[in-house]
Design a protein around this motif. Structure first.
Motif, PDB file in Angstrom:
ATOM      1  N   ILE A 207      11.264  -0.750   2.968  1.00 33.17           N
ATOM      2  CA  ILE A 207      11.779  -1.441   1.783  1.00 33.17           C
ATOM      3  C   ILE A 207      13.155  -0.894   1.418  1.00 33.17           C
ATOM      4  O   ILE A 207      14.111  -1.652   1.228  1.00 33.17           O
ATOM      5  N   LEU A 208      13.262   0.434   1.328  1.00 28.46           N
ATOM      6  CA  LEU A 208      14.548   1.044   0.966  1.00 28.46           C
ATOM      7  C   LEU A 208      15.593   0.787   2.037  1.00 28.46           C
ATOM      8  O   LEU A 208      16.771   0.558   1.733  1.00 28.46           O
TER       9      LEU A 208
ATOM     10  N   PRO B  66      -0.326  -0.101  -4.868  1.00 24.48           N
ATOM     11  CA  PRO B  66      -0.224   1.362  -4.900  1.00 24.48           C
ATOM     12  C   PRO B  66       1.172   1.945  -4.716  1.00 24.48           C
ATOM     13  O   PRO B  66       1.469   3.003  -5.260  1.00 24.48           O
ATOM     14  N   LEU B  67       2.051   1.280  -3.995  1.00 26.72           N
ATOM     15  CA  LEU B  67       3.395   1.811  -3.760  1.00 26.72           C
ATOM     16  C   LEU B  67       4.335   1.574  -4.941  1.00 26.72           C
ATOM     17  O   LEU B  67       5.428   2.128  -4.995  1.00 26.72           O
ATOM     18  N   ALA B  68       3.907   0.787  -5.921  1.00 29.43           N
ATOM     19  CA  ALA B  68       4.777   0.392  -7.036  1.00 29.43           C
ATOM     20  C   ALA B  68       5.350   1.577  -7.805  1.00 29.43           C
ATOM     21  O   ALA B  68       6.562   1.650  -8.028  1.00 29.43           O
ATOM     22  N   ALA B  69       4.502   2.496  -8.221  1.00 31.95           N
ATOM     23  CA  ALA B  69       4.976   3.621  -9.050  1.00 31.95           C
ATOM     24  C   ALA B  69       5.965   4.487  -8.275  1.00 31.95           C
ATOM     25  O   ALA B  69       6.996   4.896  -8.812  1.00 31.95           O
ATOM     26  N   ARG B  70       5.672   4.738  -7.028  1.00 35.18           N
ATOM     27  CA  ARG B  70       6.577   5.579  -6.223  1.00 35.18           C
ATOM     28  C   ARG B  70       7.915   4.884  -5.985  1.00 35.18           C
ATOM     29  O   ARG B  70       8.973   5.505  -6.090  1.00 35.18           O
ATOM     30  N   LEU B  71       7.875   3.603  -5.674  1.00 36.44           N
ATOM     31  CA  LEU B  71       9.119   2.849  -5.480  1.00 36.44           C
ATOM     32  C   LEU B  71       9.938   2.856  -6.769  1.00 36.44           C
ATOM     33  O   LEU B  71      11.155   3.028  -6.733  1.00 36.44           O
TER      34      LEU B  71
ATOM     35  N   PRO C 251       0.815  -1.209   0.000  1.00 38.33           N
ATOM     36  CA  PRO C 251       0.000   0.000   0.000  1.00 38.33           C
ATOM     37  C   PRO C 251       0.852   1.264   0.000  1.00 38.33           C
ATOM     38  O   PRO C 251       2.034   1.223   0.341  1.00 38.33           O
ATOM     39  N   GLU C 252       0.235   2.367  -0.364  1.00 35.95           N
ATOM     40  CA  GLU C 252       0.918   3.672  -0.299  1.00 35.95           C
ATOM     41  C   GLU C 252       1.152   3.973   1.175  1.00 35.95           C
ATOM     42  O   GLU C 252       0.216   4.223   1.927  1.00 35.95           O
ATOM     43  N   SER C 253       2.387   3.903   1.592  1.00 32.51           N
ATOM     44  CA  SER C 253       2.744   4.069   2.999  1.00 32.51           C
ATOM     45  C   SER C 253       4.176   4.562   3.090  1.00 32.51           C
ATOM     46  O   SER C 253       5.100   3.899   2.592  1.00 32.51           O
ATOM     47  N   GLU C 254       4.357   5.727   3.718  1.00 32.72           N
ATOM     48  CA  GLU C 254       5.712   6.262   3.923  1.00 32.72           C
ATOM     49  C   GLU C 254       6.568   5.288   4.718  1.00 32.72           C
ATOM     50  O   GLU C 254       7.730   5.055   4.395  1.00 32.72           O
ATOM     51  N   ALA C 255       5.969   4.719   5.771  1.00 31.18           N
ATOM     52  CA  ALA C 255       6.718   3.797   6.626  1.00 31.18           C
ATOM     53  C   ALA C 255       7.152   2.560   5.855  1.00 31.18           C
ATOM     54  O   ALA C 255       8.281   2.079   6.016  1.00 31.18           O
ATOM     55  N   HIS C 256       6.278   2.046   4.997  1.00 28.44           N
ATOM     56  CA  HIS C 256       6.627   0.833   4.252  1.00 28.44           C
ATOM     57  C   HIS C 256       7.672   1.129   3.172  1.00 28.44           C
ATOM     58  O   HIS C 256       8.593   0.337   2.965  1.00 28.44           O
ATOM     59  N   LEU C 257       7.545   2.267   2.505  1.00 30.34           N
ATOM     60  CA  LEU C 257       8.567   2.662   1.531  1.00 30.34           C
ATOM     61  C   LEU C 257       9.925   2.762   2.216  1.00 30.34           C
ATOM     62  O   LEU C 257      10.922   2.232   1.727  1.00 30.34           O
ATOM     63  N   ALA C 258       9.962   3.406   3.363  1.00 27.66           N
ATOM     64  CA  ALA C 258      11.221   3.537   4.101  1.00 27.66           C
ATOM     65  C   ALA C 258      11.762   2.171   4.520  1.00 27.66           C
ATOM     66  O   ALA C 258      12.975   1.933   4.464  1.00 27.66           O
TER      67      ALA C 258
ATOM     68  N   GLY D  14      25.373  -1.776  -1.981  1.00 28.44           N
ATOM     69  CA  GLY D  14      25.605  -2.414  -3.272  1.00 28.44           C
ATOM     70  C   GLY D  14      24.363  -3.011  -3.907  1.00 28.44           C
ATOM     71  O   GLY D  14      24.408  -3.457  -5.051  1.00 28.44           O
ATOM     72  N   GLN D  15      23.265  -3.036  -3.192  1.00 21.50           N
ATOM     73  CA  GLN D  15      22.028  -3.553  -3.766  1.00 21.50           C
ATOM     74  C   GLN D  15      21.259  -2.439  -4.451  1.00 21.50           C
ATOM     75  O   GLN D  15      21.240  -1.302  -3.977  1.00 21.50           O
ATOM     76  N   GLN D  16      20.615  -2.794  -5.563  1.00 22.53           N
ATOM     77  CA  GLN D  16      19.797  -1.842  -6.304  1.00 22.53           C
ATOM     78  C   GLN D  16      18.507  -2.536  -6.714  1.00 22.53           C
ATOM     79  O   GLN D  16      18.525  -3.664  -7.207  1.00 22.53           O
ATOM     80  N   VAL D  17      17.383  -1.853  -6.514  1.00 23.00           N
ATOM     81  CA  VAL D  17      16.105  -2.377  -6.994  1.00 23.00           C
ATOM     82  C   VAL D  17      16.078  -2.192  -8.506  1.00 23.00           C
ATOM     83  O   VAL D  17      16.179  -1.075  -9.007  1.00 23.00           O
TER      84      VAL D  17
END
Length: 163
Positions: A62-63, A86-91, A53-60, A69-72
Motif C-alpha cells: 500500500i505504501l 485489521p491493518l487500518a490502525a497501523r496504516l 489484514p494485518e500483513s507486513e507485505a500488504h502494508l508495504a 506527492g501523494q499522502q494517505v
C-alpha cells in the motif's frame, strides 16, 4: 467473467481508471477468493478503502503504491471482518490519516444479533475484528471528500452490522 479472468498479482497496484487503484492482499481463501481488494482513491489526497489484514507485505505494498506527492488522508473501512479492517490502525499511525467507518464491530447489530452476542455467540465464526474502532464514525448518507474525490457512506447491514 470467468474465474481465470480475475487474477491480479498480490501487492501490485493496478490502475482501474478514474483515479482508482487496487492492491490485492496476499490472503487468498474461500472467503476472499484471490485476496482482499484494497482500493486507493485520489491523485494527491488518497483514501485507502479496506486496508485489509494485518500483513507486513500488504502494508508495504500500500505504501509502495503511493506516488511522489501523494499522502494517505483517509483510511475507510467498509466493515470489520478480519480480511478488511485489521491493518487500518497501523496504516493510520504510519500515515497520520484518520480511520473512518460506520462504528466498532458491534455497531448496527439487529436485535437478533444483539441477543446472540449476549448469549456469548458474538463471533459466531464470522472472523470479526473485535478490536476495530474507527477514529470517526460515518453516518448513513454522510459524504467524505478529498481534493479530487468524494464518497457517500451507505449503511448496508446484513453482511455485518457495521457494513
Amino acid at each position: 467473467m470467468n474465474e481465470s479472468d480475475f487474477n491480479p498479482e498480490p501487492g501490485v497496484a493496478e490502475d482501474l481508471g478514474g483515479g482508482v487503484r487496487r492492491v490485492l492482499a496476499p490472503n487468498p481463501s474461500p472467503m476472499t477468493f484471490r485476496g482482499t481488494n484494497t482500493y486507493l482513491l485520489g491523485a494527491r489526497q488518497v483514501a485507502v478503502i479496506d486496508p485489509g489484514p494485518e500483513s507486513e507485505a500488504h502494508l508495504a505494498a500500500i505504501l509502495g503504491a503511493l506516488n511522489p506527492g501523494q499522502q494517505v488522508t483517509h483510511v475507510i473501512v467498509t466493515h470489520s471482518h478480519v480480511d478488511h479492517s485489521p491493518l487500518a490502525a497501523r496504516l493510520a499511525r504510519e500515515t497520520g490519516a484518520r480511520v473512518l467507518g460506520f462504528g466498532p464491530s458491534g455497531s448496527g447489530r439487529s436485535a437478533v444479533m444483539r441477543e446472540l452476542a449476549a448469549q456469548g455467540l458474538e463471533e459466531a465464526g464470522e472472523g470479526i475484528d473485535a478490536g476495530f474502532a474507527p477514529d470517526g464514525e460515518l453516518a448513513d448518507g454522510e459524504t467524505v471528500t478529498g481534493e479530487d474525490w468524494s464518497l457517500t457512506a451507505l449503511w448496508t447491514p446484513g453482511h455485518l452490522g457495521n457494513h
